[in-house]
Design a protein around this motif. Structure first.
Motif, mmCIF file in Angstrom:
data_model
loop_
_atom_site.group_PDB
_atom_site.id
_atom_site.type_symbol
_atom_site.label_atom_id
_atom_site.label_comp_id
_atom_site.label_asym_id
_atom_site.label_seq_id
_atom_site.Cartn_x
_atom_site.Cartn_y
_atom_site.Cartn_z
ATOM 1 N N GLY A 49 84.064 -69.842 -15.400
ATOM 2 C CA GLY A 49 84.882 -68.641 -15.224
ATOM 3 C C GLY A 49 84.902 -68.163 -13.787
ATOM 4 N N GLY A 50 83.763 -68.235 -13.123
ATOM 5 C CA GLY A 50 83.719 -67.852 -11.709
ATOM 6 C C GLY A 50 84.579 -68.745 -10.848
ATOM 7 N N HIS A 51 84.582 -70.031 -11.151
ATOM 8 C CA HIS A 51 85.458 -70.948 -10.414
ATOM 9 C C HIS A 51 86.922 -70.642 -10.728
ATOM 10 C CE1 HIS A 51 87.415 -74.514 -8.917
ATOM 11 N NE2 HIS A 51 87.810 -74.820 -10.147
ATOM 12 N N TRP A 52 87.202 -70.384 -12.010
ATOM 13 C CA TRP A 52 88.573 -70.094 -12.429
ATOM 14 C C TRP A 52 89.107 -68.832 -11.757
ATOM 15 C CZ3 TRP A 52 90.665 -66.300 -15.887
ATOM 16 C CH2 TRP A 52 91.982 -66.548 -16.277
ATOM 17 N N LEU A 53 88.207 -67.846 -11.539
ATOM 18 C CA LEU A 53 88.616 -66.613 -10.863
ATOM 19 C C LEU A 53 88.688 -66.767 -9.348
ATOM 20 C CD1 LEU A 53 86.556 -64.000 -12.915
ATOM 21 C CD2 LEU A 53 89.029 -64.376 -12.956
ATOM 22 N N GLY A 54 88.289 -67.920 -8.849
ATOM 23 C CA GLY A 54 88.373 -68.177 -7.417
ATOM 24 C C GLY A 54 87.189 -67.659 -6.618
ATOM 25 N N LEU A 55 86.054 -67.443 -7.271
ATOM 26 C CA LEU A 55 84.882 -66.935 -6.558
ATOM 27 C C LEU A 55 84.170 -68.007 -5.749
ATOM 28 C CD1 LEU A 55 83.418 -64.638 -9.361
ATOM 29 C CD2 LEU A 55 84.827 -63.977 -7.397
ATOM 30 N N TYR A 56 84.301 -69.275 -6.164
ATOM 31 C CA TYR A 56 83.656 -70.371 -5.455
ATOM 32 C C TYR A 56 84.371 -71.676 -5.795
ATOM 33 C CZ TYR A 56 81.209 -69.878 -9.922
ATOM 34 O OH TYR A 56 80.907 -69.689 -11.236
ATOM 35 N N ALA A 57 84.045 -72.713 -5.022
ATOM 36 C CA ALA A 57 84.691 -74.017 -5.183
ATOM 37 C C ALA A 57 84.189 -74.726 -6.439
ATOM 38 C CB ALA A 57 84.408 -74.886 -3.957
ATOM 39 N N TYR A 58 84.917 -75.773 -6.826
ATOM 40 C CA TYR A 58 84.562 -76.547 -8.018
ATOM 41 C C TYR A 58 83.173 -77.175 -7.885
ATOM 42 C CZ TYR A 58 84.951 -79.992 -11.752
ATOM 43 O OH TYR A 58 84.735 -80.735 -12.866
ATOM 44 N N SER A 59 82.828 -77.590 -6.684
ATOM 45 C CA SER A 59 81.533 -78.242 -6.467
ATOM 46 C C SER A 59 80.353 -77.282 -6.626
ATOM 47 C CB SER A 59 81.492 -78.877 -5.077
ATOM 48 O OG SER A 59 81.655 -77.876 -4.093
ATOM 49 N N ALA A 60 80.610 -76.000 -6.697
ATOM 50 C CA ALA A 60 79.530 -75.012 -6.831
ATOM 51 C C ALA A 60 79.239 -74.635 -8.282
ATOM 52 C CB ALA A 60 79.875 -73.762 -6.038
ATOM 53 N N ILE A 61 79.969 -75.215 -9.230
ATOM 54 C CA ILE A 61 79.775 -74.840 -10.633
ATOM 55 C C ILE A 61 78.362 -75.178 -11.105
ATOM 56 C CG2 ILE A 61 80.495 -75.361 -13.005
ATOM 57 C CD1 ILE A 61 83.345 -75.572 -11.982
ATOM 58 N N VAL A 62 77.886 -76.387 -10.816
ATOM 59 C CA VAL A 62 76.545 -76.791 -11.274
ATOM 60 C C VAL A 62 75.456 -75.946 -10.606
ATOM 61 C CG1 VAL A 62 74.888 -78.693 -11.336
ATOM 62 C CG2 VAL A 62 77.273 -79.099 -11.936
ATOM 63 N N PRO A 63 75.484 -75.727 -9.292
ATOM 64 C CA PRO A 63 74.464 -74.859 -8.703
ATOM 65 C C PRO A 63 74.496 -73.424 -9.243
ATOM 66 C CG PRO A 63 75.497 -76.147 -6.983
ATOM 67 C CD PRO A 63 76.276 -76.381 -8.244
ATOM 68 N N VAL A 64 75.688 -72.904 -9.527
ATOM 69 C CA VAL A 64 75.789 -71.554 -10.091
ATOM 70 C C VAL A 64 75.179 -71.526 -11.485
ATOM 71 C CG1 VAL A 64 77.413 -69.830 -10.972
ATOM 72 C CG2 VAL A 64 77.757 -70.823 -8.712
ATOM 73 N N PHE A 65 75.473 -72.533 -12.309
ATOM 74 C CA PHE A 65 74.874 -72.619 -13.637
ATOM 75 C C PHE A 65 73.353 -72.703 -13.534
ATOM 76 C CE2 PHE A 65 72.993 -75.452 -16.810
ATOM 77 C CZ PHE A 65 73.155 -74.671 -17.931
#
Length: 86
Positions: A49-65
């Motif tokens: 959801g954070g990526h979808w809202l444009g808060l960070y790049a696709y490559s940051a999804i795993v580190p955010v999780f």
């Protein structure tokens, strides 16, 4: 009756549900399991959801999780430590 006397095998349900020792399931045990089961899908959805809202790049999804999961575990264990008074 001596402990070495053979007895019928008990099912897992009988050993867990009708246990007469100090290892009986507790509300805290159930809540911590429920937290773990529900938190992982929630954190995956939040990371995407954070990526979808444009808060960070696709490559940051795993580190955010990973950050969400680790921080929630720190909070949960800190809360358990504080509530047990140890």
């Amino acid at each position: 009756m001596p402990k070495d006397t053979p007895q019928r095998d008990q099912t897992v349900r009988e050993r867990g549900t009708y246990a007469s020792h100090g290892d009986d399931p507790t509300l805290a045990g159930y809540l911590s399991s429920l937290f773990l089961v529900l938190s992982v899908p929630t954190f995956v959805a939040a990371a995407y959801g954070g990526h979808w809202l444009g808060l960070y790049a696709y490559s940051a999804i795993v580190p955010v999780f990973a950050g969400l999961l680790v921080s929630s575990l720190v909070v949960a264990f800190s809360l358990m430590h504080w509530l047990t008074g140890q």
